[in-house]
Design a protein around this motif. Structure first.
Motif, PDB file in Angstrom:
ATOM      1  N   LEU A 388       0.849  -1.180   0.000  1.00 39.71           N
ATOM      2  CA  LEU A 388       0.000   0.000   0.000  1.00 39.71           C
ATOM      3  C   LEU A 388       0.894   1.242   0.000  1.00 39.71           C
ATOM      4  N   SER A 389       0.379   2.317  -0.563  1.00 39.94           N
ATOM      5  CA  SER A 389       1.202   3.504  -0.798  1.00 39.94           C
ATOM      6  C   SER A 389       1.442   4.310   0.492  1.00 39.94           C
ATOM      7  N   PHE A 390       2.687   4.677   0.730  1.00 39.92           N
ATOM      8  CA  PHE A 390       3.000   5.521   1.887  1.00 39.92           C
ATOM      9  C   PHE A 390       4.308   6.266   1.667  1.00 39.92           C
ATOM     10  N   GLU A 391       4.529   7.311   2.472  1.00 38.80           N
ATOM     11  CA  GLU A 391       5.842   7.950   2.510  1.00 38.80           C
ATOM     12  C   GLU A 391       6.240   8.125   3.968  1.00 38.80           C
ATOM     13  N   PHE A 392       7.539   8.066   4.222  1.00 39.63           N
ATOM     14  CA  PHE A 392       8.025   8.028   5.597  1.00 39.63           C
ATOM     15  C   PHE A 392       9.031   9.144   5.802  1.00 39.63           C
ATOM     16  N   HIS A 393       8.739  10.046   6.726  1.00 41.58           N
ATOM     17  CA  HIS A 393       9.656  11.154   7.004  1.00 41.58           C
ATOM     18  C   HIS A 393      10.167  11.024   8.436  1.00 41.58           C
ATOM     19  N   TYR A 394      11.469  11.002   8.565  1.00 42.18           N
ATOM     20  CA  TYR A 394      12.073  10.756   9.876  1.00 42.18           C
ATOM     21  C   TYR A 394      13.027  11.890  10.224  1.00 42.18           C
ATOM     22  N   PHE A 395      12.708  12.588  11.328  1.00 43.93           N
ATOM     23  CA  PHE A 395      13.573  13.675  11.791  1.00 43.93           C
ATOM     24  C   PHE A 395      14.406  13.162  12.960  1.00 43.93           C
ATOM     25  N   THR A 396      15.713  13.272  12.839  1.00 45.06           N
ATOM     26  CA  THR A 396      16.549  12.708  13.908  1.00 45.06           C
ATOM     27  C   THR A 396      17.807  13.529  14.100  1.00 45.06           C
ATOM     28  N   GLN A 397      18.492  13.191  15.169  1.00 46.11           N
ATOM     29  CA  GLN A 397      19.775  13.850  15.416  1.00 46.11           C
ATOM     30  C   GLN A 397      20.880  12.894  15.025  1.00 46.11           C
ATOM     31  N   SER A 398      22.010  13.465  14.632  1.00 45.97           N
ATOM     32  CA  SER A 398      23.047  12.597  14.055  1.00 45.97           C
ATOM     33  C   SER A 398      23.510  11.515  15.026  1.00 45.97           C
ATOM     34  N   GLN A 399      23.452  11.822  16.353  1.00 43.68           N
ATOM     35  CA  GLN A 399      23.940  10.796  17.287  1.00 43.68           C
ATOM     36  C   GLN A 399      23.023   9.561  17.307  1.00 43.68           C
ATOM     37  N   ASP A 400      21.735   9.735  16.883  1.00 41.61           N
ATOM     38  CA  ASP A 400      20.818   8.603  16.877  1.00 41.61           C
ATOM     39  C   ASP A 400      20.601   8.037  15.476  1.00 41.61           C
ATOM     40  N   LEU A 401      21.300   8.607  14.514  1.00 40.17           N
ATOM     41  CA  LEU A 401      21.035   8.270  13.120  1.00 40.17           C
ATOM     42  C   LEU A 401      21.096   6.774  12.847  1.00 40.17           C
ATOM     43  N   SER A 402      22.106   6.144  13.445  1.00 35.45           N
ATOM     44  CA  SER A 402      22.344   4.746  13.099  1.00 35.45           C
ATOM     45  C   SER A 402      21.234   3.807  13.581  1.00 35.45           C
ATOM     46  N   ALA A 403      20.407   4.279  14.545  1.00 36.50           N
ATOM     47  CA  ALA A 403      19.509   3.357  15.240  1.00 36.50           C
ATOM     48  C   ALA A 403      18.572   2.581  14.322  1.00 36.50           C
ATOM     49  N   PHE A 404      17.896   3.287  13.425  1.00 34.10           N
ATOM     50  CA  PHE A 404      16.868   2.599  12.642  1.00 34.10           C
ATOM     51  C   PHE A 404      17.180   2.571  11.155  1.00 34.10           C
ATOM     52  N   GLN A 405      18.425   2.919  10.801  1.00 30.87           N
ATOM     53  CA  GLN A 405      18.772   3.044   9.395  1.00 30.87           C
ATOM     54  C   GLN A 405      18.461   1.791   8.584  1.00 30.87           C
ATOM     55  N   ASN A 406      18.817   0.656   9.154  1.00 30.87           N
ATOM     56  CA  ASN A 406      18.591  -0.611   8.459  1.00 30.87           C
ATOM     57  C   ASN A 406      17.129  -0.854   8.188  1.00 30.87           C
ATOM     58  N   GLU A 407      16.322  -0.623   9.224  1.00 32.42           N
ATOM     59  CA  GLU A 407      14.895  -0.901   9.089  1.00 32.42           C
ATOM     60  C   GLU A 407      14.245   0.072   8.116  1.00 32.42           C
ATOM     61  N   ILE A 408      14.681   1.334   8.132  1.00 30.39           N
ATOM     62  CA  ILE A 408      14.122   2.316   7.209  1.00 30.39           C
ATOM     63  C   ILE A 408      14.496   1.950   5.775  1.00 30.39           C
ATOM     64  N   TYR A 409      15.710   1.469   5.618  1.00 30.18           N
ATOM     65  CA  TYR A 409      16.181   1.075   4.289  1.00 30.18           C
ATOM     66  C   TYR A 409      15.270   0.005   3.693  1.00 30.18           C
ATOM     67  N   LYS A 410      14.817  -0.923   4.547  1.00 34.49           N
ATOM     68  CA  LYS A 410      13.969  -2.020   4.063  1.00 34.49           C
ATOM     69  C   LYS A 410      12.566  -1.563   3.664  1.00 34.49           C
ATOM     70  N   LEU A 411      12.186  -0.333   4.020  1.00 31.96           N
ATOM     71  CA  LEU A 411      10.847   0.143   3.667  1.00 31.96           C
ATOM     72  C   LEU A 411      10.747   0.603   2.216  1.00 31.96           C
ATOM     73  N   GLY A 412      11.846   0.579   1.503  1.00 34.66           N
ATOM     74  CA  GLY A 412      11.794   0.936   0.086  1.00 34.66           C
ATOM     75  C   GLY A 412      12.149   2.389  -0.156  1.00 34.66           C
ATOM     76  N   LYS A 413      11.647   2.909  -1.273  1.00 28.98           N
ATOM     77  CA  LYS A 413      12.143   4.182  -1.774  1.00 28.98           C
ATOM     78  C   LYS A 413      11.552   5.416  -1.094  1.00 28.98           C
ATOM     79  N   ASN A 414      10.295   5.331  -0.666  1.00 29.08           N
ATOM     80  CA  ASN A 414       9.626   6.548  -0.228  1.00 29.08           C
ATOM     81  C   ASN A 414       9.952   6.930   1.209  1.00 29.08           C
ATOM     82  N   THR A 415      11.234   6.947   1.526  1.00 26.26           N
ATOM     83  CA  THR A 415      11.617   7.326   2.879  1.00 26.26           C
ATOM     84  C   THR A 415      12.589   8.497   2.817  1.00 26.26           C
ATOM     85  N   ASN A 416      12.452   9.411   3.767  1.00 27.95           N
ATOM     86  CA  ASN A 416      13.369  10.548   3.856  1.00 27.95           C
ATOM     87  C   ASN A 416      13.842  10.671   5.283  1.00 27.95           C
ATOM     88  N   THR A 417      15.132  10.857   5.458  1.00 26.94           N
ATOM     89  CA  THR A 417      15.655  11.081   6.798  1.00 26.94           C
ATOM     90  C   THR A 417      16.255  12.483   6.841  1.00 26.94           C
TER      91      THR A 417
END
Lengths: 571, 218
Positions: A388-417
């Motif tokens: 189903l269609s979605f877009e994901f916008h994630y606002f974070t600080q650089s010290q926490d950047l690594s936390a969910f990177q892998n999982e966000i990557y698996k969500l496909g193209k429509n993600t922005n960090t």
């Protein structure tokens, strides 16, 4: 045969469960849908959808969920709990909608089941390695085949009295063995299964498989020529939902809220300030959850905290949470950071969901700030798996950047960090994200309180319908005023109670033996919501949106109070 | 343009629709009502096929009747890669032909049972049809099991599916509409899943799609 419900029977070969297949099997008249999830778990379920009774074996194995072909009901791996009903895209199905599941064990290259197991699949001597033979269905009863194997046997093989009650073992002069098993499908039809006591491959394997196939086919043809009396078919009882689910739970059991015991099997620092915990049940199956749900955790020092599950759909063998260590927080996150170790047992509640994912949108926009990403991650995984269609916008600080990177990557193209934006930059980004309002789309936002408030404001200003802006606060920063004194009347229970100053409605209800489900108890999660029939409400929560507050038809009993002298509640 | 004399609920017509879909051919559909009006037995239709049977295709001035014959024609003419019907490989043609005749036996058994149960045909010896269909399924199941063991996914010993798979698929997948259960043919059921995952596979009433393949899922 005398039906032996405590006996294990093989019902499929391992090779019957290739990638994303659903295998149809039958044992003692009961039909099963057997499917292997992508995590390797083999599910054995009653072969019917709870909705209209259609066979689940014609459905679709989606890897972590099974989807019925008829109206698209989805059931989770392991629990067989219904996770989604397409006709009600805006509701999470009740946890009581749950198919019957049966024991499954994989051994000797076969899948075994048993209705009321007493122990595990028996050991069969001499089969440390094996090759599974082609199973042969025979129009004969279990007894007829049993007699044949015991009294006639197979040429050039010597019958070995076996210690196991499930196998008929035969020996060749070379010492190699064959073990036969009988799966009674019904009274007049059974499947003869066999294994060979060596692991072989290539041309030799084909030769052996063909050799025993012809021997077993010969047995079949001999037995089918016999004139054996036809017995009436077995009609197994298909049980209703379990007692536990259909009966009203025992009253006043305070421990019930934290009735699940889980072990911490993984504790990983996924960024400077964020810790990921993986929780596995000690014995019983974890309940089905829906995307957006949270659990209550009782910590060793008595504190109770809520954490959203970050699991993807159908991940029912464990719960995953992510905890941000707040240096100046209330101590909950610190306890988790310092005192919880791998192997610890902790008590948790069943998942609550007051931030459900509605799947009736054309397009879904997620706006996540910091650790507020957790419930949204679970939702986005669910939409991603349903395409189903979605877009994901994630606002974070650089010290926490690594936390969910892998999982966000698996969500496909429509993600922005977005990393390290100032407040102004963040707000102008959100304005851009929400610039085209649509009644068909929905926005989910979760993060720091200020960010949620601003996003809702921006959404309202850009013309979004309030009901399409959905949010969850992690905590309520409002100062709670509990000075007032008022009466509550419980319309259904015909009880009047006095709420004195200094006590919440929820506390008064609990003291008087009226059990209301609650979770965060600070007006953020919505679990203790109750309908109001009459009276003016002094809303102090951050869960209800402003139009819900204006209408005054519901109240969060943990923090909100009456403006009038009395409130009539629909409980 | 290709014209197909077609009936939506016919498994034999479905074979041709599958072939046309797999080859990516566009065509004009001329609907002939089989049930209840029996248009295929009308004087007008006898001019197209004196046997009064569906499907028929017309390709410019060529008329071809019989599902299996149409599969051969379409694959031989339009499949440039010669995968569906490898005209230069006599051994493969022999294998394919065996299973095309087998498919005809499925029509007289499994399809006949479906006509009895679903289309109120009364002159069919239903028990005999079902019994014979089970005999055929047993043969195919054993054949497919040993094909799998030798690394072949399809009915013939080929890397790709052939018209033999198309010819056998409809009356196997529709067998339960004639009271013929496939519970005891696991290799046939796995083959059905694989068949449904062939790119451009299309469905008909009573035939459901399979979930996505491993390779397509990524």
């Amino acid at each position: 045969m005398d039906i032996e419900f405590s006996k294990w029977f093989p019902v499929a070969s391992t090779s019957d469960l290739p990638y994303r297949h659903i295998f149809q099997a039958q044992l003692l008249g009961r039909e099963y849908a057997i499917w292997r999830a992508d995590d390797g778990h083999v599910n054995i379920w009653e072969n019917r959808c709870l909705h209209r009774g259609v066979r689940l074996s014609i459905g679709i194995n989606e890897g972590s969920e099974l989807k019925c072909q008829y109206h698209g009901w989805r059931y989770a791996n392991r629990t067989a709990g219904c996770t989604y009903i397409p006709a009600h895209p805006a509701d999470a199905p009740a946890r009581t909608i749950c198919n019957n599941t049966y024991q499954s064990q994989e051994k000797y290259g076969m899948i075994w089941t048993c209705e009321t197991p007493d122990g595990t699949v028996p050991e069969i001597e001499g089969f440390g390695s094996y090759t599974v033979l082609r199973p042969i269905p025979i129009n004969s009863s279990y007894k007829t085949i049993e007699n044949f194997l015991t009294n006639v046997g197979i040429p050039k093989h010597q019958f070995v009295k076996s210690k196991s009650t499930v196998a008929w073992q035969f020996k060749l002069e070379s010492g190699t063995q064959i073990s036969f098993f009988i799966q009674p499908q019904n009274n007049n039809i059974s499947i003869l299964r066999g294994i060979y006591s060596l692991h072989i491959e290539g041309a030799e394997k084909i030769k052996i498989l063909k050799h025993y196939n012809s021997i077993m086919v010969e047995i079949r043809d001999k037995l089918e020529k016999q004139d054996s009396p036809q017995l009436p078919d077995l009609e197994p009882k298909i049980s209703q939902v379990s007692d536990q689910l259909s009966k009203i739970p025992v009253y006043g059991n305070q421990n019930q809220r934290f009735h699940l015991r889980v072990t911490v099997t993984e504790k990983v620092r996924i960024s400077d300030n964020i810790i990921k915990l993986k929780l596995k049940s000690i014995k019983e199956q974890l309940p089905t959850f829906h995307a957006g749900a949270h659990i209550d955790i009782q910590l060793q020092n008595g504190l109770i905290r809520q954490y959203s599950l970050t699991n993807g759909p159908g991940e029912t063998d464990h719960y995953c949470i992510a905890v941000k260590i707040e240096k100046n927080g209330g101590g909950g996150s610190k306890t988790i950071g310092e005192n919880i170790a791998i192997g610890d047992v902790i008590a948790i509640s069943s998942p609550h969901n007051s931030f459900p994912l509605l799947r009736n949108s054309k397009h879904t926009i997620f706006v996540a700030g910091g650790i507020g990403i957790t419930p949204l991650l679970s939702m986005a995984k669910a939409l991603h798996s349903m395409k189903l269609s979605f877009e994901f916008h994630y606002f974070t600080q650089s010290q926490d950047l690594s936390a969910f990177q892998n999982e966000i990557y698996k969500l496909g193209k429509n993600t922005n960090t977005y990393i390290d934006l100032t407040i102004d930059q963040t707000l102008s980004k959100i304005e851009k994200i929400l610039e085209t309002p649509s009644p068909l789309n929905k926005v989910y936002v979760c993060g720091p309180g200020e960010m949620i408030e601003n996003t809702i404001k921006i959404g309202n200003d850009s013309g979004w319908n309030e009901s399409n802006l959905r949010y969850e606060y992690f905590k309520n920063n409002n100062k709670i005023d509990n000075d007032s004194t008022f009466q509550i009347e419980l319309a259904r229970s015909a009880i009047s109670l006095n709420v004195p100053s200094g006590k919440s409605i929820l506390e008064v209800l609990t003291e008087n033996g009226i059990k209301l489900e609650s979770s965060c108890e600070q007006g953020a999660c919505g679990t203790c919501k109750v309908s109001v029939l009459e009276g003016d409400i002094n809303h102090q929560d951050v869960y209800l949106n402003s139009s819900e507050k204006r209408k005054g038809k519901v109240i969060l009993t943990c923090v909100s109070r009456a403006k009038s002298d009395r409130l009539i509640l629909d409980i | 343009m290709l014209k197909l004399y077609d009936y939506e609920l016919s498994g034999n017509c479905y074979k041709v629709r599958l072939m046309l879909a797999f080859l990516g051919l566009t065509y004009k559909q001329i609907l002939i009502e089989f049930y209840p009006s029996k248009q295929h037995k009308s004087q007008e239709f006898f001019k197209i096929n004196p046997l009064g049977q569906l499907p028929v295709i017309s390709d410019q001035d060529i008329l071809v009747r019989d599902a299996q014959a149409i599969l051969i024609y379409l694959a031989a003419k339009y499949d440039r890669q010669k995968r569906w019907y490898p005209t230069r490989n006599p051994a493969m043609i022999a294998q394919i032909s065996e299973w095309l005749f087998f498919a005809n036996d499925l029509t007289s058994t499994s399809s006949a049972a479906r006509l009895h149960d679903g289309f109120f045909y009364t002159d069919i010896r239903i028990e005999e049809c079902r019994k014979r269909a089970h005999e055929l399924f047993r043969v195919l199941d054993e054949h497919l099991y040993f094909n799998e063991q030798q690394g072949y996914s399809w009915i013939c010993h080929s890397k790709n599916p052939t018209i033999a798979d198309i010819a056998c698929f409809p009356y196997i997948i529709l067998s339960e509409e004639g009271g013929i259960s496939r519970i005891n043919y696991p290799a046939i059921r796995r083959w059905c899943d694989r068949f449904k995952r062939i790119p451009h596979f299309t469905v008909m009433p009573g035939v459901f799609p399979a979930g996505p393949d491993k390779t397509l899922d990524k």
